[in-house]
Write an enzyme that holds these catalytic residues in place. Structure first.
Site, PDB file in Angstrom:
ATOM      1  N   HIS A 173       0.854  -1.181   0.000  1.00  6.94           N
ATOM      2  CA  HIS A 173       0.000   0.000   0.000  1.00  6.94           C
ATOM      3  C   HIS A 173       0.899   1.244   0.000  1.00  6.94           C
ATOM      4  O   HIS A 173       2.059   1.190   0.437  1.00  6.94           O
ATOM      5  CB  HIS A 173      -0.898  -0.010   1.242  1.00  6.94           C
ATOM      6  CG  HIS A 173      -1.991  -1.044   1.189  1.00  6.94           C
ATOM      7  ND1 HIS A 173      -3.096  -1.019   2.018  1.00  6.94           N
ATOM      8  CD2 HIS A 173      -2.156  -2.132   0.396  1.00  6.94           C
ATOM      9  CE1 HIS A 173      -3.882  -2.042   1.739  1.00  6.94           C
ATOM     10  NE2 HIS A 173      -3.338  -2.749   0.765  1.00  6.94           N
ATOM     11  N   GLU A 219       0.949   3.858   1.827  1.00  8.81           N
ATOM     12  CA  GLU A 219       1.443   4.267   3.149  1.00  8.81           C
ATOM     13  C   GLU A 219       2.618   3.387   3.576  1.00  8.81           C
ATOM     14  O   GLU A 219       3.616   3.881   4.110  1.00  8.81           O
ATOM     15  CB  GLU A 219       0.340   4.132   4.209  1.00  8.81           C
ATOM     16  CG  GLU A 219      -0.892   4.992   3.968  1.00  8.81           C
ATOM     17  CD  GLU A 219      -1.977   4.236   3.220  1.00  8.81           C
ATOM     18  OE1 GLU A 219      -1.650   3.478   2.272  1.00  8.81           O
ATOM     19  OE2 GLU A 219      -3.149   4.405   3.578  1.00  8.81           O
ATOM     20  N   CYS A 269      -6.098   1.935   5.743  1.00  5.73           N
ATOM     21  CA  CYS A 269      -6.742   0.687   6.170  1.00  5.73           C
ATOM     22  C   CYS A 269      -6.122   0.285   7.519  1.00  5.73           C
ATOM     23  O   CYS A 269      -5.130   0.877   7.950  1.00  5.73           O
ATOM     24  CB  CYS A 269      -6.532  -0.399   5.112  1.00  5.73           C
ATOM     25  SG  CYS A 269      -4.920  -1.224   5.190  1.00  5.73           S
ATOM     26  N   CYS A 283      -2.295  -0.221   7.459  1.00  5.57           N
ATOM     27  CA  CYS A 283      -1.517   1.014   7.374  1.00  5.57           C
ATOM     28  C   CYS A 283      -1.694   1.853   8.634  1.00  5.57           C
ATOM     29  O   CYS A 283      -0.738   2.480   9.120  1.00  5.57           O
ATOM     30  CB  CYS A 283      -1.925   1.791   6.133  1.00  5.57           C
ATOM     31  SG  CYS A 283      -1.611   0.858   4.615  1.00  5.57           S
TER      32      CYS A 283
END
Lengths: 153, 153
Positions: free
Chosen positions: B51, B53, B81, B84
């Protein structure tokens, strides 16, 4: 101790002996074969995300050339923190075996439980998460969603 | 749109145009300087943890040679999410700005909310997490805890 958990424990022991990070090791199994093995490397790599589960998921995905780990089982010496728990879900791993619990981890100084309690709303979040809506991001989300060539994951 | 959020948006746009993954981009700022920038690469890297992040946290940590990102601010196109969110806590980031919400993400097919609801106990966990306690892991945890040379993180 189960054969695969023994391997996870050996990984963790390696990490502790070398000072790479906390006492956490993990292996990922598919069809009886060990496809990934890793221990915590937060200290060695200066990477706060380098938990044993995360590293083993990344290795297994690279090995299978797939972002889905369906059909895989993960063995880990400690109960996954919310980061790893979520990564296990994103990876669609079939099953997880863990040895020590979050309480055992808390006793040696790891605050997984604090993060969980923030998610549960039982503790106030020390980090401000600030929502700044903007139409540009909506357009971007729609662009991705409407793209017939996209790979959903 | 804030200058830094604009940069996160540009990262996300790059990722969508190249098909690397979902419409998510992130930048990390310290003392006014952009120290990391990344977009989602789940599809490109076959890595379910890639992801925006996570990748930006890993880049920022490598840049600062530190597993702590105290003093840093993260800008991201979508609300983090739980993976993260937890990584942001492990990294001790100071502050997070996000543009689109989890509901916006759900509308384009991302099930962050499902993982959160499993953590909250509102949804049944489809993945079995099986606790197999063993004294060997307790010994390992104590060995780490009692080591005066360890680096706590």
């Amino acid at each position: 101790m189960d054969h695969y958990m023994q391997m996870a424990w050996e990984e963790a022991q390696k990490g502790v002996n070398s000072g790479d990070g906390g006492p956490f090791g993990a292996v990922i199994i598919k069809d009886g074969e060990v496809i990934a093995s890793a221990h915590n490397e937060v200290v060695k790599s200066n990477d706060p995300t380098a938990h044993a589960e995360m590293l083993s998921i990344r290795k297994a995905s690279a090995y299978l050339k797939s972002f889905s780990l369906e059909g895989c089982t993960l063995y880990v010496t400690g109960e996954p923190c919310p980061m790893c728990f979520s990564a296990i879900h994103w990876a669609h791993i079939d099953k997880v075996y863990y040895c020590n619990t979050k309480n055992d981890a808390a006793r040696i100084g790891f605050d997984d439980q604090f993060i969980t309690e923030v998610i549960l709303g039982k503790k106030e979040d020390p980090i401000p998460f600030i929502h700044t809506p903007d139409e540009q991001c909506n357009v971007l989300f729609s662009q991705w969603y409407d793209d017939p060539k996209k790979t959903p994951y």
